[in-house]
Design a protein around this motif. Structure first.
Motif, short mmCIF file in Angstrom:
data_model
loop_
_atom_site.label_atom_id
_atom_site.label_comp_id
_atom_site.label_asym_id
_atom_site.label_seq_id
_atom_site.Cartn_x
_atom_site.Cartn_y
_atom_site.Cartn_z
N HIS A 1 0.83 -1.20 0.00
CA HIS A 1 0.00 0.00 0.00
C HIS A 1 0.87 1.25 0.00
CE1 HIS A 1 -2.84 3.06 1.16
NE2 HIS A 1 -2.21 3.24 2.30
N ALA A 2 1.93 1.26 0.80
CA ALA A 2 2.78 2.44 0.90
C ALA A 2 3.57 2.68 -0.40
CB ALA A 2 3.74 2.30 2.07
N ALA A 3 3.93 1.60 -1.10
CA ALA A 3 4.72 1.75 -2.33
C ALA A 3 3.88 2.27 -3.49
CB ALA A 3 5.35 0.42 -2.70
N GLU A 4 2.62 1.88 -3.54
CA GLU A 4 1.75 2.29 -4.64
C GLU A 4 0.71 3.26 -4.10
OE1 GLU A 4 0.14 -0.95 -6.87
OE2 GLU A 4 1.95 -2.15 -6.58
N ALA A 5 0.86 4.53 -4.44
CA ALA A 5 0.02 5.58 -3.87
C ALA A 5 -1.46 5.41 -4.24
CB ALA A 5 0.51 6.95 -4.34
N GLU A 6 -1.74 4.87 -5.42
CA GLU A 6 -3.14 4.76 -5.84
C GLU A 6 -3.84 3.55 -5.25
OE1 GLU A 6 -0.88 2.38 -8.85
OE2 GLU A 6 -0.66 4.46 -8.27
N MET A 7 -3.11 2.63 -4.63
CA MET A 7 -3.74 1.44 -4.06
C MET A 7 -4.13 1.70 -2.59
SD MET A 7 -2.36 -2.44 -3.61
CE MET A 7 -2.62 -2.93 -5.30
N SER A 8 -5.39 1.50 -2.28
CA SER A 8 -5.83 1.68 -0.91
C SER A 8 -5.41 0.48 -0.06
CB SER A 8 -7.35 1.85 -0.85
OG SER A 8 -7.99 0.63 -1.16
N ILE A 9 -5.48 0.65 1.24
CA ILE A 9 -5.13 -0.46 2.13
C ILE A 9 -6.13 -1.59 1.96
CG2 ILE A 9 -6.35 0.51 4.11
CD1 ILE A 9 -3.05 -1.41 4.31
N ASP A 10 -7.39 -1.27 1.67
CA ASP A 10 -8.40 -2.30 1.42
C ASP A 10 -8.03 -3.14 0.21
OD1 ASP A 10 -9.90 -1.42 3.56
OD2 ASP A 10 -11.18 -0.14 2.32
N ASP A 11 -7.60 -2.47 -0.86
CA ASP A 11 -7.20 -3.19 -2.07
C ASP A 11 -5.99 -4.07 -1.82
OD1 ASP A 11 -9.26 -2.10 -3.51
OD2 ASP A 11 -8.05 -0.48 -4.36
N ALA A 12 -5.06 -3.59 -0.99
CA ALA A 12 -3.88 -4.40 -0.68
C ALA A 12 -4.29 -5.66 0.09
CB ALA A 12 -2.89 -3.58 0.14
N PHE A 13 -5.25 -5.54 1.01
CA PHE A 13 -5.74 -6.71 1.74
C PHE A 13 -6.51 -7.64 0.81
CE2 PHE A 13 -4.87 -4.56 5.77
CZ PHE A 13 -4.43 -5.64 6.53
N TYR A 14 -7.33 -7.08 -0.09
CA TYR A 14 -8.07 -7.91 -1.05
C TYR A 14 -7.11 -8.68 -1.95
CZ TYR A 14 -12.60 -5.78 0.04
OH TYR A 14 -13.74 -5.37 0.66
N GLU A 15 -6.05 -8.00 -2.39
CA GLU A 15 -5.08 -8.64 -3.26
C GLU A 15 -4.39 -9.80 -2.55
OE1 GLU A 15 -1.11 -6.82 -4.81
OE2 GLU A 15 -2.73 -6.14 -6.12
N ARG A 16 -4.04 -9.59 -1.30
CA ARG A 16 -3.40 -10.67 -0.52
C ARG A 16 -4.37 -11.82 -0.30
NH1 ARG A 16 -1.26 -14.49 0.67
NH2 ARG A 16 -0.19 -14.96 2.58
N ASP A 17 -5.64 -11.51 -0.04
CA ASP A 17 -6.64 -12.56 0.14
C ASP A 17 -6.80 -13.40 -1.12
OD1 ASP A 17 -7.14 -11.87 2.75
OD2 ASP A 17 -8.96 -10.73 2.31
N VAL A 18 -6.88 -12.74 -2.27
CA VAL A 18 -7.04 -13.47 -3.53
C VAL A 18 -5.83 -14.36 -3.77
CG1 VAL A 18 -7.11 -13.19 -6.04
CG2 VAL A 18 -8.63 -11.86 -4.60
N GLN A 19 -4.65 -13.85 -3.48
CA GLN A 19 -3.43 -14.64 -3.67
C GLN A 19 -3.48 -15.90 -2.79
OE1 GLN A 19 0.07 -12.45 -2.67
NE2 GLN A 19 1.46 -14.07 -3.31
N ALA A 20 -3.89 -15.76 -1.54
CA ALA A 20 -3.97 -16.92 -0.64
C ALA A 20 -5.10 -17.86 -1.03
CB ALA A 20 -4.17 -16.44 0.80
N LEU A 21 -6.23 -17.31 -1.46
CA LEU A 21 -7.37 -18.16 -1.83
C LEU A 21 -7.08 -18.96 -3.10
CD1 LEU A 21 -10.23 -15.65 -1.04
CD2 LEU A 21 -9.75 -17.78 0.18
N GLU A 22 -6.32 -18.39 -4.02
CA GLU A 22 -5.96 -19.13 -5.22
C GLU A 22 -5.10 -20.35 -4.89
OE1 GLU A 22 -4.18 -16.42 -7.97
OE2 GLU A 22 -6.10 -15.54 -8.53
N LEU A 23 -4.31 -20.26 -3.85
CA LEU A 23 -3.45 -21.37 -3.45
C LEU A 23 -4.25 -22.55 -2.91
CD1 LEU A 23 -0.50 -19.49 -1.73
CD2 LEU A 23 -0.53 -20.58 -3.98
N ALA A 24 -5.50 -22.33 -2.51
CA ALA A 24 -6.32 -23.42 -1.98
C ALA A 24 -6.61 -24.47 -3.04
CB ALA A 24 -7.64 -22.87 -1.44
N PHE A 25 -6.50 -24.10 -4.30
CA PHE A 25 -6.80 -25.04 -5.38
C PHE A 25 -5.57 -25.85 -5.80
CE2 PHE A 25 -10.06 -21.81 -5.67
CZ PHE A 25 -11.19 -22.57 -5.77
N GLU A 26 -4.45 -25.63 -5.16
CA GLU A 26 -3.22 -26.32 -5.54
C GLU A 26 -2.95 -27.57 -4.73
OE1 GLU A 26 0.12 -24.02 -6.39
OE2 GLU A 26 -1.00 -22.53 -7.49
#
Length: 136
Positions: free
Chosen positions: A54-79
C-alpha cells in the motif's frame, strides 16, 4: 473507521482472536491517521508486507492491498488435494469477482474509464503476484 469514535467504543468492536490480539487491537483503537496505522501494522510481520504494498503504490488503498493478498492466498487453496478449503476459496473468489464487476460498472456509469483497470484480478496471468517484474 470513524476517527472521532472514542477508543473505548473501538476496543469493543475489535475481535478477540487473530494475529493482532491482544496488543494490536488495543493499539489500533488509538489510531486516527493512516501514518499511525502504518506504524502499528509494521509491528506485526503478517501485515508488514501488505502495508508495504500500500505504501509503495500511492493509488492502491489499504483495502485493495488486503483484497489482493486474500485473492493470492485463496488461489493457493486449489493447488492441493483432499480438503474442503477449496469450497471456501471458491465462494470468496466469487465474492471478489462480484466486487470487481461492481467496480467496473460503477466506473462505466460515472464515466471514469481511466480507473476501470484498478480491480483485483482473480486467476489472471497478469496478476501482480504472478508477474516477474513486480516482486511481492
Amino acid at each position: 473507521n470513524e476517527p472521532v469514535m472514542r477508543p473505548s467504543d473501538r476496543k469493543r468492536l475489535s475481535p478477540a482472536v487473530g494475529h493482532l490480539y491482544p496488543a494490536g487491537t488495543h493499539m489500533l483503537a488509538d489510531v486516527s491517521t493512516e501514518e499511525e496505522l502504518g506504524k502499528v501494522l509494521d509491528l506485526f510481520p503478517q501485515y508488514t508486507s501488505i502495508w508495504s504494498v500500500h505504501a509503495a503504490e500511492a493509488e492502491m488503498s489499504i483495502d485493495d492491498a488486503f483484497y489482493e493478498r486474500d485473492v493470492q492466498a485463496l488461489e493457493l487453496a486449489f493447488e492441493s488435494q483432499m480438503h474442503f478449503g477449496c469450497f471456501y476459496a471458491y465462494v470468496k473468489l466469487k465474492e471478489q469477482e462480484i466486487r470487481n464487476l461492481v467496480w467496473i460498472t460503477e466506473c462505466i456509469l460515472q464515466a471514469q474509464k481511466d480507473e476501470i483497470n484498478k480491480f483485483v484480478p482473480v486467476f489472471s496471468s497478469h496478476a501482480p503476484w504472478r508477474s516477474s517484474t513486480k516482486a511481492r
